[in-house]
Design a protein around this motif. Structure first.
Motif, PDB file in Angstrom:
ATOM      1  N   ALA A 121       0.833  -1.204   0.000  1.00  0.00           N
ATOM      2  CA  ALA A 121       0.000   0.000   0.000  1.00  0.00           C
ATOM      3  C   ALA A 121       0.872   1.259   0.000  1.00  0.00           C
ATOM      4  O   ALA A 121       0.587   2.226  -0.722  1.00  0.00           O
ATOM      5  CB  ALA A 121      -0.935  -0.002   1.211  1.00  0.00           C
ATOM      6  N   LEU A 122       1.946   1.246   0.789  1.00  0.00           N
ATOM      7  CA  LEU A 122       2.861   2.385   0.816  1.00  0.00           C
ATOM      8  C   LEU A 122       3.599   2.535  -0.519  1.00  0.00           C
ATOM      9  O   LEU A 122       3.806   3.642  -1.004  1.00  0.00           O
ATOM     10  CB  LEU A 122       3.852   2.240   1.963  1.00  0.00           C
ATOM     11  CG  LEU A 122       3.240   2.372   3.361  1.00  0.00           C
ATOM     12  CD1 LEU A 122       4.234   1.932   4.421  1.00  0.00           C
ATOM     13  CD2 LEU A 122       2.768   3.798   3.617  1.00  0.00           C
ATOM     14  N   TYR A 123       3.985   1.403  -1.095  1.00  0.00           N
ATOM     15  CA  TYR A 123       4.637   1.413  -2.406  1.00  0.00           C
ATOM     16  C   TYR A 123       3.712   2.039  -3.447  1.00  0.00           C
ATOM     17  O   TYR A 123       4.109   2.930  -4.203  1.00  0.00           O
ATOM     18  CB  TYR A 123       5.012  -0.024  -2.799  1.00  0.00           C
ATOM     19  CG  TYR A 123       5.377  -0.204  -4.245  1.00  0.00           C
ATOM     20  CD1 TYR A 123       6.663   0.074  -4.692  1.00  0.00           C
ATOM     21  CD2 TYR A 123       4.437  -0.659  -5.172  1.00  0.00           C
ATOM     22  CE1 TYR A 123       7.002  -0.089  -6.034  1.00  0.00           C
ATOM     23  CE2 TYR A 123       4.772  -0.828  -6.502  1.00  0.00           C
ATOM     24  CZ  TYR A 123       6.051  -0.540  -6.930  1.00  0.00           C
ATOM     25  OH  TYR A 123       6.382  -0.695  -8.254  1.00  0.00           O
ATOM     26  N   LYS A 124       2.469   1.577  -3.477  1.00  0.00           N
ATOM     27  CA  LYS A 124       1.490   2.070  -4.451  1.00  0.00           C
ATOM     28  C   LYS A 124       1.193   3.552  -4.226  1.00  0.00           C
ATOM     29  O   LYS A 124       1.140   4.340  -5.181  1.00  0.00           O
ATOM     30  CB  LYS A 124       0.201   1.240  -4.368  1.00  0.00           C
ATOM     31  CG  LYS A 124      -0.806   1.563  -5.437  1.00  0.00           C
ATOM     32  CD  LYS A 124      -0.266   1.206  -6.798  1.00  0.00           C
ATOM     33  CE  LYS A 124      -1.290   1.462  -7.873  1.00  0.00           C
ATOM     34  NZ  LYS A 124      -0.736   1.284  -9.207  1.00  0.00           N
ATOM     35  N   ALA A 125       1.031   3.925  -2.950  1.00  0.00           N
ATOM     36  CA  ALA A 125       0.772   5.333  -2.630  1.00  0.00           C
ATOM     37  C   ALA A 125       1.947   6.205  -3.078  1.00  0.00           C
ATOM     38  O   ALA A 125       1.749   7.297  -3.627  1.00  0.00           O
ATOM     39  CB  ALA A 125       0.515   5.497  -1.136  1.00  0.00           C
ATOM     40  N   GLY A 126       3.155   5.737  -2.869  1.00  0.00           N
ATOM     41  CA  GLY A 126       4.337   6.481  -3.296  1.00  0.00           C
ATOM     42  C   GLY A 126       4.382   6.662  -4.804  1.00  0.00           C
ATOM     43  O   GLY A 126       4.732   7.744  -5.303  1.00  0.00           O
ATOM     44  N   GLN A 127       4.024   5.615  -5.526  1.00  0.00           N
ATOM     45  CA  GLN A 127       3.988   5.709  -6.990  1.00  0.00           C
ATOM     46  C   GLN A 127       2.969   6.755  -7.438  1.00  0.00           C
ATOM     47  O   GLN A 127       3.254   7.576  -8.309  1.00  0.00           O
ATOM     48  CB  GLN A 127       3.615   4.369  -7.596  1.00  0.00           C
ATOM     49  CG  GLN A 127       4.740   3.419  -7.775  1.00  0.00           C
ATOM     50  CD  GLN A 127       4.305   2.245  -8.658  1.00  0.00           C
ATOM     51  OE1 GLN A 127       3.158   1.796  -8.604  1.00  0.00           O
ATOM     52  NE2 GLN A 127       5.224   1.753  -9.458  1.00  0.00           N
ATOM     53  N   LEU A 128       1.793   6.688  -6.858  1.00  0.00           N
ATOM     54  CA  LEU A 128       0.731   7.618  -7.245  1.00  0.00           C
ATOM     55  C   LEU A 128       1.084   9.059  -6.882  1.00  0.00           C
ATOM     56  O   LEU A 128       0.817   9.985  -7.642  1.00  0.00           O
ATOM     57  CB  LEU A 128      -0.595   7.200  -6.601  1.00  0.00           C
ATOM     58  CG  LEU A 128      -1.166   5.880  -7.144  1.00  0.00           C
ATOM     59  CD1 LEU A 128      -2.306   5.372  -6.266  1.00  0.00           C
ATOM     60  CD2 LEU A 128      -1.622   6.051  -8.588  1.00  0.00           C
ATOM     61  N   SER A 130       4.088  10.290  -6.704  1.00  0.00           N
ATOM     62  CA  SER A 130       5.133  10.765  -7.617  1.00  0.00           C
ATOM     63  C   SER A 130       4.539  11.171  -8.969  1.00  0.00           C
ATOM     64  O   SER A 130       5.143  11.959  -9.698  1.00  0.00           O
ATOM     65  CB  SER A 130       6.215   9.714  -7.802  1.00  0.00           C
ATOM     66  OG  SER A 130       5.732   8.613  -8.537  1.00  0.00           O
ATOM     67  N   GLN A 131       3.351  10.651  -9.275  1.00  0.00           N
ATOM     68  CA  GLN A 131       2.654  11.023 -10.511  1.00  0.00           C
ATOM     69  C   GLN A 131       1.697  12.190 -10.284  1.00  0.00           C
ATOM     70  O   GLN A 131       0.969  12.582 -11.180  1.00  0.00           O
ATOM     71  CB  GLN A 131       1.875   9.821 -11.038  1.00  0.00           C
ATOM     72  CG  GLN A 131       2.756   8.656 -11.424  1.00  0.00           C
ATOM     73  CD  GLN A 131       1.970   7.371 -11.672  1.00  0.00           C
ATOM     74  OE1 GLN A 131       0.746   7.342 -11.608  1.00  0.00           O
ATOM     75  NE2 GLN A 131       2.692   6.296 -11.950  1.00  0.00           N
ATOM     76  N   GLY A 132       1.669  12.711  -9.046  1.00  0.00           N
ATOM     77  CA  GLY A 132       0.817  13.850  -8.729  1.00  0.00           C
ATOM     78  C   GLY A 132      -0.610  13.477  -8.368  1.00  0.00           C
ATOM     79  O   GLY A 132      -1.461  14.351  -8.230  1.00  0.00           O
ATOM     80  N   ASP A 133      -0.895  12.214  -8.198  1.00  0.00           N
ATOM     81  CA  ASP A 133      -2.246  11.751  -7.883  1.00  0.00           C
ATOM     82  C   ASP A 133      -2.399  11.586  -6.370  1.00  0.00           C
ATOM     83  O   ASP A 133      -2.307  10.489  -5.824  1.00  0.00           O
ATOM     84  CB  ASP A 133      -2.522  10.425  -8.597  1.00  0.00           C
ATOM     85  CG  ASP A 133      -3.949   9.932  -8.417  1.00  0.00           C
ATOM     86  OD1 ASP A 133      -4.730  10.578  -7.686  1.00  0.00           O
ATOM     87  OD2 ASP A 133      -4.272   8.876  -8.999  1.00  0.00           O
ATOM     88  N   MET A 134      -2.646  12.682  -5.675  1.00  0.00           N
ATOM     89  CA  MET A 134      -2.750  12.659  -4.215  1.00  0.00           C
ATOM     90  C   MET A 134      -4.010  11.911  -3.756  1.00  0.00           C
ATOM     91  O   MET A 134      -3.974  11.205  -2.753  1.00  0.00           O
ATOM     92  CB  MET A 134      -2.759  14.078  -3.643  1.00  0.00           C
ATOM     93  CG  MET A 134      -1.513  14.854  -3.964  1.00  0.00           C
ATOM     94  SD  MET A 134      -0.032  13.932  -3.523  1.00  0.00           S
ATOM     95  CE  MET A 134       1.214  14.934  -4.243  1.00  0.00           C
ATOM     96  N   TYR A 135      -5.098  12.059  -4.498  1.00  0.00           N
ATOM     97  CA  TYR A 135      -6.326  11.344  -4.143  1.00  0.00           C
ATOM     98  C   TYR A 135      -6.093   9.829  -4.267  1.00  0.00           C
ATOM     99  O   TYR A 135      -6.455   9.064  -3.375  1.00  0.00           O
ATOM    100  CB  TYR A 135      -7.487  11.784  -5.040  1.00  0.00           C
ATOM    101  CG  TYR A 135      -8.757  11.016  -4.748  1.00  0.00           C
ATOM    102  CD1 TYR A 135      -9.530  11.325  -3.638  1.00  0.00           C
ATOM    103  CD2 TYR A 135      -9.170   9.973  -5.581  1.00  0.00           C
ATOM    104  CE1 TYR A 135     -10.689  10.615  -3.346  1.00  0.00           C
ATOM    105  CE2 TYR A 135     -10.326   9.255  -5.305  1.00  0.00           C
ATOM    106  CZ  TYR A 135     -11.082   9.585  -4.192  1.00  0.00           C
ATOM    107  OH  TYR A 135     -12.218   8.870  -3.908  1.00  0.00           O
ATOM    108  N   GLY A 136      -5.499   9.402  -5.357  1.00  0.00           N
ATOM    109  CA  GLY A 136      -5.208   7.987  -5.549  1.00  0.00           C
ATOM    110  C   GLY A 136      -4.276   7.446  -4.479  1.00  0.00           C
ATOM    111  O   GLY A 136      -4.445   6.318  -3.998  1.00  0.00           O
TER     112      GLY A 136
END
Length: 160
Positions: A121-128, A130-136
């Motif tokens: 979950a932290l990995y996925k949140a970090g990816q999102l 870094s893409q500027g998707d704070m909601y995601g």
């Protein structure tokens, strides 16, 4: 003091660690299909501890390919998923986590699985993020938020 592989090794512990690393690397080059799984898991764990997660992943993949007739153990899958996450291979790690979802886990394995869910979950949140998707990113961390709200990594994601 000995010089091994271009490295100066001064004590017995360092020499043993060097030899273990060399032995583990030799497994990556050619793991015998007769190599016991426990030995492969120990070697992969040692490689991980030495910072060679890429070699540990290669070792597990090679053993798995040579032993396709043997179903991977829960311990194999837990270690493999952890290594995949450390190597930024989240899609494959998620596949392993989904496989583990329906398996019977003992208490220790369940704790490791829960930790891996948080790590993913932290990995996925970090990816999102870094893409500027704070909601995601917030949505990615929500499933584990209730279980691990006191974890500093979760708090950091929520603070940003």
């Amino acid at each position: 003091m000995d010089v091994m592989g271009g490295k100066t090794v001064s004590n017995k512990r360092q020499r043993l660690s060097y030899y273990l690393s060399a032995l583990c690397f030799s497994f990556v080059v050619g793991v015998s299909s007769a190599q016991p799984l426990s030995s492969v898991l120990a070697s992969a764990t040692h490689l991980e501890q030495q910072g060679a997660t890429d070699k540990a992943v290669a070792l597990l993949r090679d053993w798995r390919a040579r032993n396709a007739h043997i179903p991977p153990s829960v311990d194999f899958q837990l270690l493999y998923a952890r290594l995949l996450l450390r190597e930024d291979q989240g899609v494959e790690a998620l596949g392993v986590l989904r496989t583990l979802q329906n398996q019977h886990l003992n208490t220790t394995q369940q704790e490791l699985y829960t930790q891996l869910q948080l790590d993913y979950a932290l990995y996925k949140a970090g990816q999102l993020r870094s893409q500027g998707d704070m909601y995601g990113a917030a949505q990615a961390i929500n499933p584990v938020l209730g279980h691990r709200a006191d974890d500093p990594r979760v708090q950091q994601v929520n603070a940003d």
